[in-house]
Design a protein around this motif. Structure first.
Motif, short mmCIF file in Angstrom:
data_model
loop_
_atom_site.label_atom_id
_atom_site.label_comp_id
_atom_site.label_asym_id
_atom_site.label_seq_id
_atom_site.Cartn_x
_atom_site.Cartn_y
_atom_site.Cartn_z
N TRP A 195 0.80 -1.21 0.00
CA TRP A 195 0.00 0.00 0.00
C TRP A 195 0.84 1.27 0.00
N LEU A 196 2.14 1.17 0.19
CA LEU A 196 3.01 2.34 0.13
C LEU A 196 3.54 2.56 -1.27
N GLY A 197 3.12 1.73 -2.22
CA GLY A 197 3.61 1.84 -3.59
C GLY A 197 4.93 1.13 -3.79
N GLU A 198 5.45 0.48 -2.75
CA GLU A 198 6.69 -0.29 -2.87
C GLU A 198 6.38 -1.64 -3.52
N PHE A 199 7.39 -2.21 -4.19
CA PHE A 199 7.11 -3.46 -4.89
C PHE A 199 8.34 -4.36 -4.90
N SER A 200 8.07 -5.62 -5.10
CA SER A 200 9.09 -6.62 -5.36
C SER A 200 8.64 -7.44 -6.55
N THR A 201 9.53 -8.22 -7.14
CA THR A 201 9.18 -9.05 -8.28
C THR A 201 8.76 -10.43 -7.80
N LYS A 202 7.68 -10.94 -8.35
CA LYS A 202 7.18 -12.24 -7.95
C LYS A 202 8.21 -13.33 -8.24
N ASP A 203 8.31 -14.30 -7.31
CA ASP A 203 9.28 -15.38 -7.47
C ASP A 203 8.73 -16.51 -8.34
N VAL A 204 7.42 -16.57 -8.47
CA VAL A 204 6.81 -17.71 -9.15
C VAL A 204 7.28 -17.79 -10.59
N SER A 205 7.15 -16.69 -11.32
CA SER A 205 7.53 -16.69 -12.73
C SER A 205 7.50 -15.27 -13.25
N VAL A 206 8.43 -14.98 -14.15
CA VAL A 206 8.40 -13.65 -14.77
C VAL A 206 7.20 -13.51 -15.69
N ASN A 207 6.53 -14.61 -15.98
CA ASN A 207 5.34 -14.56 -16.82
C ASN A 207 4.06 -14.33 -16.02
N SER A 208 4.18 -14.23 -14.69
CA SER A 208 3.02 -14.05 -13.83
C SER A 208 2.59 -12.59 -13.80
N GLY A 209 1.28 -12.34 -13.90
CA GLY A 209 0.75 -11.00 -13.79
C GLY A 209 0.43 -10.64 -12.35
N GLU A 210 -0.04 -9.42 -12.13
CA GLU A 210 -0.42 -9.00 -10.78
C GLU A 210 -1.69 -9.72 -10.32
N ILE A 211 -2.65 -9.85 -11.23
CA ILE A 211 -3.93 -10.47 -10.89
C ILE A 211 -4.01 -11.87 -11.48
N SER A 212 -3.69 -11.99 -12.75
CA SER A 212 -3.80 -13.27 -13.45
C SER A 212 -2.56 -14.14 -13.19
N TRP A 213 -2.74 -15.45 -13.34
CA TRP A 213 -1.61 -16.36 -13.18
C TRP A 213 -0.58 -16.11 -14.27
N ASP A 214 -1.05 -15.80 -15.49
CA ASP A 214 -0.16 -15.43 -16.59
C ASP A 214 -0.42 -13.98 -16.97
N LYS A 215 0.59 -13.32 -17.48
CA LYS A 215 0.40 -11.97 -17.98
C LYS A 215 -0.63 -11.97 -19.10
N THR A 216 -1.35 -10.85 -19.21
CA THR A 216 -2.38 -10.79 -20.22
C THR A 216 -2.47 -9.40 -20.82
N LEU A 217 -2.68 -9.36 -22.10
CA LEU A 217 -2.99 -8.15 -22.85
C LEU A 217 -4.26 -8.45 -23.63
N PHE A 218 -5.29 -8.66 -22.86
CA PHE A 218 -6.51 -9.27 -23.37
C PHE A 218 -7.45 -8.21 -23.93
N ARG A 219 -7.93 -8.46 -25.12
CA ARG A 219 -8.88 -7.57 -25.77
C ARG A 219 -10.06 -8.40 -26.25
N PHE A 220 -11.26 -7.85 -26.05
CA PHE A 220 -12.41 -8.51 -26.66
C PHE A 220 -13.29 -7.46 -27.33
N ASP A 221 -13.87 -7.87 -28.46
CA ASP A 221 -14.74 -7.00 -29.25
C ASP A 221 -16.18 -7.48 -29.11
N ASP A 222 -17.06 -6.51 -28.90
CA ASP A 222 -18.49 -6.80 -28.77
C ASP A 222 -19.25 -6.20 -29.94
#
Length: 782
Positions: free
Chosen positions: A396-423
Motif C-alpha cells: 500500500w506504500l507503492g513499494e514493490f518486489s518481483t514475484k518469485d513464481v515466474s516472470v510470466n506471472s501478472g499481478e492479478i492473473s496467473w499469466d500476464k495478459t494483454l486481453f482484448r475482446f470485441d463486442d
C-alpha cells in the motif's frame, strides 16, 4: 482537458447556428412563486401550452408578427399580452399573475404534475422530479441512493463498480433504461454513476412488476431515466471540481430550425485520481512484516467521456418523433485492488470504447385514432482491454518486489495478459398499443437482442477467452390488457410474457481445449397489478407476477480478467407479491405524502457474485425467500421547506431445505443471505430562501443522512459471531448549498459528502472515500 475544451467550443458552434420562432418564459405569482399548470394560448390559433412544475413554458413554430397571448391559471386574474415575434428569434416572457380575490373562497383545484400522475399508476413506482436537483452537484446514483428501498453499494470512488439493490434484488435483477431504451448494451462508460443530473427531467423507479412497454426481463424492478424534452431551444453547461482531483463537465443542448429540424446533443466528461485515504494492512516488501496504517490509494484513476448527437423531427404527419443519432463513449480505469484490501495492484488497468448508432420512432394515432407505435433500435460496436503485464507485487506504500513464481506471472492473473475482446450487439424494441375506449387498452411489446463477443491476447500462455465467438440471443414478448372500473377509481393491468434464451458459451477443458456449451429454452411469465382510490388522496396498490430473468453477458462470459465465465448459469425465477398504500394530504400551504409497502418474494436460482481474493464468478443459489417492509414520509411547506424520511427492512433467507448434493438437510436453510444489507434508511431536509443577494436570487441548503445497520460478509450461521467478518454499522452525512439567480440562468453549488469523515464500507467491505468537497458552476440559456 484540451480535447474537452475543443469539444465544448465545437458543440456551441453547432447548436447555435440555427434558431426557430418561438415564445418561452415563466409564469409566477406576485411573490415570485412558480405557477405550474398555467395555460398559455396564442389568441386566434390552436397553439398553446401548459407551464411545468417550475412555471416554465415554451411555444414553438409561431409565425413572425404581432400576436396576443392569453395566460390563465386558477385563483388568478386572466392576462392578455401583446407580443411582437421577430423572425428566427425566441421571444422571452416573464409573466406575473395577480391574485383573484373573488375566486379564492369559491373553488380550490390542484393540477397534477407528471410526477404525481406517475405515482398514481397501477404499478408500485417511485417518481423523482429531477428539475429541482439540477443545480446540485449530483449524479443519478446519488439521487437514487436516497430513495425508499434503494441501496447503491459502491466499491470505491468515481467510476468504481457498484451494486444497485432494490428491495433485496440487485445487479442485473434490476434493469436500467434511458427514455425506455435498455442500458444493458451501452457499455461501462455510460452508466448511472456517470450521467449528470443536467441531462434528465425525471426518474421512474418501478418496484416488482415492470410495465410491458419497457420490454424487460427484470426480476425485481426497473429504473427509467427520462431526458429533458420540454424546451425547444436551450443550452445547459456545467463544470465541477472536487476532492481527489475530481473534475466533471457536462453540456446539454437542443435547437429547432425554421423547417422543423431538431438537433440534440449532449456530452460529459469525468475524471478523478480517487487518491483518498484508507486503513489497510501494509506488508514490508523485505521482511514481510504486516502493520496497519492509513495509506493513500495510488493506482485508482478513472476517466470517461461521452458524446451523443441526435437529429430528427417532431410533430410531423408521418411521425411524432423520428430521430437518428450516435453515441461515442470511452473510459479508462486503473485497478487498485480486488474485492478486498488484502491484494494491492499497481499497474493493471482496463479500457472500454463504444460506438452506438441509434434510431427512435414514435407515432400516435397511427392510421386510426388510439393506435400508437414506438420503435427503438441500437447497434453497439465495442472494444474492451484488460491489461495485466506486470510481475510486480505491490504494497500500500507503492513499494514493490518481483514475484518469485515466474516472470510470466501478472499481478492479478496467473499469466500476464494483454486481453482484448470485441463486442457487437444489436437491440431492437417495438411497442404498439391501442386504446379501445376510455376504460380499456391493450399493449404488445417485443424486445430482441443479440450479443457476439470475440477475444484475443497476443501474449497469452494458454487458451484465450472468447477466441471462438460467444453469443447470447434473447427475445422478450409481452402482452398487457388495462381495464378501468368504478369511474376510474379501480384500475387493473393483466399481462403475460414469453422469454427466449439462446446462449453459446465456450469453456476450457484440462487439455486446454475450448468446448462449446449451448443453452436454449423458452420460459413463460404472467401477472396482474391493480390500484384502488379510496379518495383522491388515498390509494392502495397490489400486484403479483411469476417472472424470469435471463442471464447477462457478464454473468455467463465473465470479463476475461477478474470475473470468470459460468456457462451453466440458469435463468432466475421469482414470484413477487407487492402491496402498498400512498396517501397525500394538503393543509393550506402544508403538504404531506406518505408511502408504505410490503413485498414478499420467492426467487429461485438466484444469481450471486461469489468473490475469492481478486477474482469472482457468478453462481446460482437454488432458492430464497424475502420479506421486505418499507415506508417513507415527505413534507413540503410553500416550496420553502421540504423534509423526507424513509426506511427499509429486508429479511432475505436461503429457502433450500434439502441439500441437492447430499440429499440431506441443508444446514444453510433459513439462514440470512450474506453480503446483503438488512436495515437501512435515509433522511433529508431542504430549505429555500428567496431574494438573497439579488431580487431573483435563491439560496437552497440541503442536508441528508444515510444509515445502514451492520450485516455479515459471509453466511451468518457459519463461524463465531465475535470473529466473523461483518460490514459495520454506517452513518454518513452530506451537506450542500446551492445558489441560483436570473431565473436559473446562473447556478453555483458547494457540497460536502461524508461530512463527519466516517470510515464507510460498502460492497465486499471495500472502504469508500472520506470527507470530500465539490464546487459546481452551471449556466442555462434558453
Amino acid at each position: 482537458m484540451q480535447k474537452v475544451l475543443w469539444f465544448f467550443v465545437g458543440f456551441q458552434i453547432v447548436t447555435w447556428t440555427a434558431a426557430a420562432q418561438s415564445v418561452s418564459g415563466t409564469v409566477v405569482d406576485e411573490k415570485g412563486e412558480a405557477l405550474p399548470g398555467s395555460t398559455i394560448l396564442i389568441v386566434g390559433t390552436n397553439t398553446g401550452g401548459i407551464a411545468d412544475m417550475n412555471g416554465k413554458f415554451s411555444l414553438k413554430e409561431i409565425k413572425a408578427g404581432t400576436h396576443q397571448i392569453k395566460i390563465s391559471t386558477l385563483g388568478h386574474l386572466e392576462q392578455i399580452q401583446t407580443v411582437v415575434i421577430a423572425k428566427g428569434k425566441t421571444t422571452p416572457l416573464h409573466i406575473v399573475m395577480k391574485t383573484d380575490a373573488t375566486s379564492l373562497d369559491e373553488v380550490t383545484i390542484e393540477a397534477k404534475s407528471e410526477v404525481t400522475e406517475l405515482r398514481e399508476q397501477t404499478f408500485a413506482i417511485t417518481a423523482i422530479d429531477a428539475e429541482p436537483l439540477k443545480i446540485q452537484n449530483l449524479d443519478v446514483n446519488q439521487i437514487l441512493n436516497t430513495t425508499t428501498g434503494v441501496r447503491i453499494r459502491e466499491e470505491g470512488g468515481l467510476g468504481s463498480n457498484f451494486d444497485f439493490s432494490l428491495n433485496g434484488f440487485s445487479g442485473s435483477q434490476v434493469k436500467f433504461f434511458i427514455d425506455d431504451i435498455p442500458m444493458d448494451y451501452f457499455g461501462s462508460s455510460l452508466s448511472l454513476n456517470n450521467i449528470p443530473v443536467n441531462l434528465i427531467s425525471k426518474i421512474e423507479v418501478y418496484k416488482g412488476v415492470v410495465p410491458v412497454h419497457l420490454g424487460s426481463d427484470a426480476l425485481g424492478g426497473a429504473v427509467n431515466v427520462t431526458t429533458d424534452r420540454g424546451i425547444q431551444n436551450y443550452l445547459n453547461a456545467s463544470y465541477s471540481i472536487g476532492s481527489f482531483n475530481t473534475h466533471r463537465a457536462a453540456i446539454v443542448g437542443r435547437v429547432t430550425t425554421d423547417h422543423g429540424l431538431v438537433v440534440k446533443a449532449n456530452g460529459f466528461f469525468n475524471y478523478s485520481d480517487n487518491n483518498y485515504t484508507v486503513t489497510a494492512e501494509v506488508v514490508d516488501t523485505n521482511s514481510g512484516k504486516v502493520t496497519e496504517q492509513d495509506v493513500e490509494r495510488f493506482h485508482d484513476g478513472y476517466q470517461s467521456q461521452t458524446l451523443q448527437l441526435e437529429v430528427g423531427v417532431e410533430n410531423k404527419p408521418f411521425a411524432d418523433r423520428l430521430f437518428v443519432g450516435v453515441i461515442v463513449s470511452s473510459n479508462e480505469k486503473e485497478i487498485q485492488t480486488g474485492f478486498n484490501l488484502t491484494n494491492v495492484v499497481g499497474e493493471a488497468n482496463t479500457t472500454d470504447k463504444v460506438l452506438i448508432p441509434t434510431l427512435k420512432y414514435q407515432k400516435n394515432d397511427l392510421m386510426i385514432e388510439g393506435l400508437d407505435l414506438r420503435f427503438n433500435a441500437t447497434y453497439k460496436y465495442g472494444e474492451s482491454m484488460r491489461i495485466d503485464t506486470s510481475s510486480r507485487k505491490y504494497n500500500w506504500l507503492g513499494e514493490f518486489s518481483t514475484k518469485d513464481v515466474s516472470v510470466n506471472s501478472g499481478e492479478i492473473s496467473w499469466d500476464k495478459t494483454l486481453f482484448r475482446f470485441d463486442d457487437n450487439a444489436f437491440l431492437a424494441s417495438a411497442n404498439i398499443s391501442y386504446e379501445i375506449n376510455d376504460q380499456q387498452a391493450i399493449s404488445l411489446n417485443n424486445n430482441y437482442s443479440y450479443y457476439n463477443r470475440v477475444g484475443d491476447d497476443p501474449i497469452a500462455m494458454s487458451s484465450v477467452p472468447f477466441k471462438e465467438p460467444n453469443t447470447l440471443e434473447k427475445n422478450i414478448t409481452g402482452l398487457a390488457y388495462s381495464l378501468n372500473l368504478l369511474d376510474n377509481r379501480l384500475k387493473t393491468v393483466t399481462f403475460g410474457k414469453l422469454f427466449y434464451l439462446n446462449a453459446l458459451t465456450r469453456t476450457e477443458t484440462d487439455e486446454d481445449e475450448l468446448v462449446p456449451i449451448t443453452n436454449s429454452d423458452l420460459y413463460k411469465g404472467f401477472g396482474i397489478a391493480a390500484t384502488y382510490f379510496f379518495t383522491d388522496g388515498l390509494q392502495a396498490k397490489i400486484s403479483y407476477e411469476n417472472t424470469y430473468r435471463l442471464p447477462e453477458v457478464l454473468e455467463l462470459f465473465g470479463n476475461g480478467l477478474q470475473i470468470y465465465e459460468n456457462p451453466t448459469l440458469q435463468p432466475e425465477k421469482s414470484q413477487n407479491y407487492n402491496i402498498s398504500f400512498l396517501g397525500r394530504k394538503r393543509y393550506g400551504e402544508n403538504e404531506f405524502l406518505v408511502e408504505v409497502g410490503y413485498l414478499y418474494r420467492l426467487p429461485e436460482n438466484l444469481i450471486r457474485n461469489h468473490a475469492t481474493g481478486n477474482e469472482s464468478a457468478y453462481e446460482n443459489l437454488l432458492a430464497a425467500k424475502a420479506n421486505i417492509f418499507e415506508g417513507g414520509i415527505k413534507y413540503n411547506y410553500k416550496r420553502i421547506l421540504n423534509i423526507e424520511v424513509n426506511g427499509t427492512y429486508q429479511k432475505i433467507v436461503n429457502d433450500t431445505e434439502i441439500n441437492p448434493l447430499t440429499g440431506g438437510t441443508n444446514y444453510l436453510y433459513e439462514a440470512q443471505v450474506p453480503n446483503m444489507p438488512i436495515l437501512f434508511g435515509n433522511a433529508k431536509v431542504g430549505v429555500l430562501f428567496d431574494q438573497i443577494g439579488h431580487e431573483t436570487g435563491k439560496l437552497g441548503i440541503n442536508w441528508s443522512t444515510a444509515f445502514v445497520e451492520e450485516f455479515f460478509l459471509k453466511w451468518p450461521i457459519n463461524g463465531d459471531k465475535e470473529t466473523k467478518a461483518d460490514i459495520p454499522r454506517q452513518l454518513s452525512h452530506n451537506l450542500s448549498a446551492s445558489y441560483t439567480w436570473l431565473n436559473g440562468k446562473y447556478n453555483l453549488s458547494l457540497s460536502c459528502t461524508n461530512l463527519m469523515n466516517e470510515k464507510l464500507y460498502d460492497n465486499f467491505l471495500l472502504q469508500k472515500p472520506g470527507r470530500a468537497y465539490n464546487l459546481k458552476l452551471s449556466y442555462f440559456l434558453q
